[in-house]
Design a protein around this motif. Structure first.
Motif, PDB file in Angstrom:
ATOM      1  N   UNK A  81       0.832  -1.206   0.000  1.00 30.87           N
ATOM      2  CA  UNK A  81       0.000   0.000   0.000  1.00 30.87           C
ATOM      3  C   UNK A  81       0.868   1.258   0.000  1.00 30.87           C
ATOM      4  N   UNK A  82       1.962   1.225   0.755  1.00 31.68           N
ATOM      5  CA  UNK A  82       2.831   2.401   0.855  1.00 31.68           C
ATOM      6  C   UNK A  82       3.566   2.685  -0.456  1.00 31.68           C
ATOM      7  N   UNK A  83       4.045   1.639  -1.106  1.00 35.16           N
ATOM      8  CA  UNK A  83       4.857   1.817  -2.325  1.00 35.16           C
ATOM      9  C   UNK A  83       4.011   2.006  -3.578  1.00 35.16           C
ATOM     10  N   UNK A  84       2.711   1.800  -3.495  1.00 36.95           N
ATOM     11  CA  UNK A  84       1.883   1.981  -4.691  1.00 36.95           C
ATOM     12  C   UNK A  84       1.901   3.436  -5.160  1.00 36.95           C
ATOM     13  N   UNK A  85       2.027   4.369  -4.235  1.00 39.33           N
ATOM     14  CA  UNK A  85       2.088   5.770  -4.640  1.00 39.33           C
ATOM     15  C   UNK A  85       3.376   6.051  -5.424  1.00 39.33           C
ATOM     16  N   UNK A  86       4.451   5.356  -5.061  1.00 38.38           N
ATOM     17  CA  UNK A  86       5.699   5.508  -5.817  1.00 38.38           C
ATOM     18  C   UNK A  86       5.518   4.961  -7.231  1.00 38.38           C
ATOM     19  N   UNK A  92       4.345   8.339 -14.159  1.00 36.80           N
ATOM     20  CA  UNK A  92       4.168   9.697 -14.703  1.00 36.80           C
ATOM     21  C   UNK A  92       5.454  10.269 -15.282  1.00 36.80           C
ATOM     22  N   UNK A  93       6.608   9.729 -14.883  1.00 35.95           N
ATOM     23  CA  UNK A  93       7.876  10.310 -15.326  1.00 35.95           C
ATOM     24  C   UNK A  93       8.652   9.401 -16.285  1.00 35.95           C
ATOM     25  N   UNK A  94       8.265   8.139 -16.380  1.00 35.05           N
ATOM     26  CA  UNK A  94       8.947   7.192 -17.261  1.00 35.05           C
ATOM     27  C   UNK A  94       7.977   6.758 -18.346  1.00 35.05           C
ATOM     28  N   UNK A  96       5.604   4.807 -20.260  1.00 34.98           N
ATOM     29  CA  UNK A  96       4.811   3.675 -19.790  1.00 34.98           C
ATOM     30  C   UNK A  96       5.139   2.403 -20.567  1.00 34.98           C
ATOM     31  N   UNK A  97       5.348   2.520 -21.879  1.00 30.25           N
ATOM     32  CA  UNK A  97       5.601   1.336 -22.703  1.00 30.25           C
ATOM     33  C   UNK A  97       6.983   0.737 -22.422  1.00 30.25           C
ATOM     34  N   UNK A  98       7.986   1.594 -22.296  1.00 26.52           N
ATOM     35  CA  UNK A  98       9.315   1.092 -21.948  1.00 26.52           C
ATOM     36  C   UNK A  98       9.309   0.460 -20.562  1.00 26.52           C
ATOM     37  N   UNK A  99       8.564   1.059 -19.656  1.00 26.12           N
ATOM     38  CA  UNK A  99       8.459   0.529 -18.301  1.00 26.12           C
ATOM     39  C   UNK A  99       7.813  -0.850 -18.323  1.00 26.12           C
ATOM     40  N   UNK A 100       6.773  -1.015 -19.142  1.00 21.12           N
ATOM     41  CA  UNK A 100       6.099  -2.312 -19.245  1.00 21.12           C
ATOM     42  C   UNK A 100       7.048  -3.391 -19.758  1.00 21.12           C
ATOM     43  N   UNK A 101       7.808  -3.060 -20.800  1.00 20.69           N
ATOM     44  CA  UNK A 101       8.740  -4.046 -21.372  1.00 20.69           C
ATOM     45  C   UNK A 101       9.788  -4.449 -20.347  1.00 20.69           C
TER      46      UNK A 101
END
Length: 251
Positions: A81-86, A92-94, A96-101
């Motif tokens: 729960x605490x790290x979900x905000x991170x 928002x800053x990376x 999304x598609x590269x992050x998914x891969x």
């Protein structure tokens, strides 16, 4: 608004997702995520999947209450729960598609290594393992919408008994989903599906039906089959995230 045919498809996906959730303790987002994204869009899909996951687990919870490992739930639930905000901030800053891969590739590698690990006599289930696993699950679930591979890796390396694991996950996922929805409302308030009341009601009914169908099935499936299902679902979850990222970059 939503038409009758897309709603029917979504209800079938909800039924199957609830079945997976009850039997293995995971897989709800893996089944529901792609279907929801196609029918209501990727942004609204995150909200829809989390809301329906809360409903599904809430319906299953009374049936598995006695098998929940409350101490382990606290160890992994609070960091998640605490790290979900991170995770929301990271998304928002990376890209999304590269992050998914990246996440998908690491998830699959983690599952493979964890599967090889269990062939030894070792067991990883210290407090630091639980906190790290919970935090990673919350981070990935909020960032890319798929926390199942990390859950699967922890189940494998900790040798968590499948019956207790599946039961505890019914209490764990609502914690993660509620935290994600609340934090999302603060950071990204838009994106709720524009549905009529009967659309939400149909989803709840389909989820309830899935719970009823899953109960007798879950009682008859042996622990080894559940372990295999957890590994398969974890790998499929990682693969699905990679495909989503590749498609996003190609588009």
């Amino acid at each position: 608004m939503i038409d009758a045919l897309p709603l029917a498809v979504l209800c079938v996906a909800l039924l199957v997702a609830t079945l997976s959730q009850r039997v293995a303790g995971m897989g709800f987002g893996l089944v529901m995520g792609p279907t929801a994204a196609l029918l209501v869009g990727p942004i609204a899909a995150v909200v829809l999947v989390n809301v329906m996951a809360i409903v599904a687990c809430g319906l299953i919870l009374p049936r598995v209450w006695r098998d929940i490992d409350w101490r382990r739930l606290a160890w992994i639930g609070i960091p998640a729960a605490a790290l979900s905000i991170a995770g929301l901030l990271l998304a928002r800053v990376v890209s999304a598609d590269l992050l998914r891969i990246a996440v998908g590739a690491v998830a699959i590698l983690g599952v493979v290594l964890a599967t090889l690990f269990v062939r030894t006599e070792h067991r990883l289930d210290r407090p630091v393992t639980r906190v790290a696993s919970g935090g990673l699950i919350g981070l990935l679930n909020a960032a890319v919408g798929v926390g199942a591979p990390a859950v699967g890796v922890y189940q494998i390396v900790s040798r968590w008994e499948p019956r207790s694991f599946a039961a505890t996950m019914q209490a764990f996922w609502p914690i993660v989903s509620i935290a994600t929805l609340l934090e999302r409302q603060l950071l990204v308030p838009d994106g709720w599906p524009e549905w009529p009341w009967w659309g939400w009601l149909a989803g709840v009914v389909a989820t309830a039906a899935g719970t009823l169908i899953a109960e007798p099935i879950a009682r008859r499936i042996p622990p080894r089959a559940v372990r295999i299902a957890i590994v398969v679902l974890s790998i499929l979850g990682g693969a699905a995230v990679i495909v989503a990222g590749v498609v996003g970059l190609a588009g």
